[in-house]
Design a protein around this motif. Structure first.
Motif, PDB file in Angstrom:
ATOM      1  N   TRP A 208      14.993 -24.862 -94.509  1.00  0.00           N
ATOM      2  CA  TRP A 208      13.811 -23.987 -94.472  1.00  0.00           C
ATOM      3  C   TRP A 208      14.128 -22.822 -95.397  1.00  0.00           C
ATOM      4  O   TRP A 208      15.152 -22.164 -95.252  1.00  0.00           O
ATOM      5  CB  TRP A 208      13.596 -23.508 -93.047  1.00  0.00           C
ATOM      6  N   CYS A 209      13.258 -22.608 -96.384  1.00  0.00           N
ATOM      7  CA  CYS A 209      13.528 -21.515 -97.310  1.00  0.00           C
ATOM      8  C   CYS A 209      12.288 -20.657 -97.491  1.00  0.00           C
ATOM      9  O   CYS A 209      11.179 -21.055 -97.154  1.00  0.00           O
ATOM     10  CB  CYS A 209      14.069 -22.019 -98.643  1.00  0.00           C
ATOM     11  N   ARG A 210      12.523 -19.455 -98.047  1.00  0.00           N
ATOM     12  CA  ARG A 210      11.457 -18.461 -98.211  1.00  0.00           C
ATOM     13  C   ARG A 210      11.301 -18.097 -99.671  1.00  0.00           C
ATOM     14  O   ARG A 210      12.279 -17.848-100.366  1.00  0.00           O
ATOM     15  CB  ARG A 210      11.812 -17.200 -97.430  1.00  0.00           C
TER      16      ARG A 210
ATOM     17  N   CYS B 141      13.208 -20.012-104.163  1.00  0.00           N
ATOM     18  CA  CYS B 141      13.189 -19.815-102.716  1.00  0.00           C
ATOM     19  C   CYS B 141      14.617 -19.720-102.175  1.00  0.00           C
ATOM     20  O   CYS B 141      15.536 -20.342-102.685  1.00  0.00           O
ATOM     21  CB  CYS B 141      12.346 -20.879-102.023  1.00  0.00           C
TER      22      CYS B 141
ATOM     23  N   LEU C  52      17.077 -20.196 -95.661  1.00  0.00           N
ATOM     24  CA  LEU C  52      17.374 -19.371 -94.496  1.00  0.00           C
ATOM     25  C   LEU C  52      18.192 -20.115 -93.449  1.00  0.00           C
ATOM     26  O   LEU C  52      18.964 -19.504 -92.713  1.00  0.00           O
ATOM     27  CB  LEU C  52      16.074 -18.869 -93.868  1.00  0.00           C
TER      28      LEU C  52
ATOM     29  N   ASP D  67       7.535 -10.676 -92.436  1.00  0.00           N
ATOM     30  CA  ASP D  67       7.833 -12.112 -92.404  1.00  0.00           C
ATOM     31  C   ASP D  67       6.686 -12.939 -92.983  1.00  0.00           C
ATOM     32  O   ASP D  67       6.853 -14.129 -93.238  1.00  0.00           O
ATOM     33  CB  ASP D  67       8.118 -12.588 -90.976  1.00  0.00           C
TER      34      ASP D  67
ATOM     35  N   ASP E 117       4.747 -14.693 -95.544  1.00  0.00           N
ATOM     36  CA  ASP E 117       5.176 -15.134 -96.877  1.00  0.00           C
ATOM     37  C   ASP E 117       4.946 -16.640 -97.012  1.00  0.00           C
ATOM     38  O   ASP E 117       4.464 -17.291 -96.098  1.00  0.00           O
ATOM     39  CB  ASP E 117       6.657 -14.809 -97.072  1.00  0.00           C
ATOM     40  N   THR E 118       5.359 -17.160 -98.149  1.00  0.00           N
ATOM     41  CA  THR E 118       5.363 -18.602 -98.382  1.00  0.00           C
ATOM     42  C   THR E 118       6.757 -19.125 -98.081  1.00  0.00           C
ATOM     43  O   THR E 118       7.751 -18.537 -98.507  1.00  0.00           O
ATOM     44  CB  THR E 118       4.995 -18.912 -99.843  1.00  0.00           C
ATOM     45  N   TYR E 119       6.812 -20.212 -97.341  1.00  0.00           N
ATOM     46  CA  TYR E 119       8.077 -20.849 -96.967  1.00  0.00           C
ATOM     47  C   TYR E 119       8.002 -22.315 -97.383  1.00  0.00           C
ATOM     48  O   TYR E 119       6.941 -22.822 -97.756  1.00  0.00           O
ATOM     49  CB  TYR E 119       8.314 -20.741 -95.462  1.00  0.00           C
TER      50      TYR E 119
ATOM     51  N   LYS F 223       5.267 -26.827 -99.084  1.00  0.00           N
ATOM     52  CA  LYS F 223       4.933 -25.414 -98.901  1.00  0.00           C
ATOM     53  C   LYS F 223       4.216 -25.171 -97.577  1.00  0.00           C
ATOM     54  O   LYS F 223       3.339 -25.944 -97.179  1.00  0.00           O
ATOM     55  CB  LYS F 223       4.024 -24.969-100.046  1.00  0.00           C
TER      56      LYS F 223
ATOM     57  N   LYS G  13       2.497 -21.698 -95.503  1.00  0.00           N
ATOM     58  CA  LYS G  13       2.141 -20.280 -95.525  1.00  0.00           C
ATOM     59  C   LYS G  13       2.254 -19.725 -94.104  1.00  0.00           C
ATOM     60  O   LYS G  13       1.667 -20.272 -93.174  1.00  0.00           O
ATOM     61  CB  LYS G  13       0.704 -20.108 -96.048  1.00  0.00           C
TER      62      LYS G  13
END
Length: 183
Positions: free
Chosen positions: A50-52, A59, A62, A99, A101-103, A117, A119
């Motif tokens: 899982w990334c941001r 990205c 996390l 928090d 954001d796009t992940y 992606k 949101k």
């Protein structure tokens, strides 16, 4: 002709091996959100992450699994892969305004990883205050600290409505409410 159809059919019917159950989720401040990402059989033992970040190439990861079904934890985020169901679940806890954001749900593989992606938004928060009619002509305000002697006023009004940045105050019938929203 038959051979051409047989060779063309898998391309038409093929799908991306990873998908988010929902491409947009929201949760309350201090609450949590859960995102489920499904994958096709054959990807069970690959590491999930899982990334941001709005851009795929930038990205920041996390949290990442180790390729098993064990839960992995990061800072206020966890990920668990249910390999029998071909789905991994990401939970973000103690949500804050920043928090939103796009992940990305992802699967690590040789070459370019797979990613989808998602949101994440934070729900608006509304707070209400009641006051007596004798306070009608006074300034109403909200501040961000419990200690009145040191609090910083976020917004105040003497009119019926005020909007400032991401805060609004509405006053009706000796009640005023403040709504705070993110981006």
């Amino acid at each position: 002709m038959w051979l051409l159809l047989v060779l063309f059919l898998p391309i038409v019917q093929g799908s991306y091996p990873l998908m988010a159950v929902s491409n947009a989720v929201s949760g309350p401040v201090r609450g949590s959100v859960t995102v489920q990402c499904r994958y096709e059989p054959g990807w069970e033992t690959y590491k999930k992450w899982w990334c941001r970040g709005a851009k795929w190439e930038n990205c920041r990861i996390l949290v990442k699994t180790n390729g098993s079904g064990e839960k992995a934890k990061g800072n206020q985020v966890s990920i668990q892969d249910n390999q029998k169901m071909h789905m991994f679940t990401v939970t973000m806890e103690e949500l804050r305004w920043n928090d939103a954001d796009t992940y990305w749900c992802g699967i690590e593989k040789s070459g370019t990883d797979l990613g989808v992606k998602v949101k994440v938004t934070i729900d608006p928060v509304t707070m209400q205050c009641h006051y007596g009619p004798e306070w009608e002509t006074y300034v109403r305000s909200w501040c961000q600290d419990a200690d009145l002697s040191s609090c910083t006023i976020v917004v105040q009004t003497t009119g019926s409505e005020l909007k400032k940045n991401h805060v609004s105050i509405n006053q009706k019938m000796h009640t005023f409410s403040m709504t705070i929203w993110g981006e």
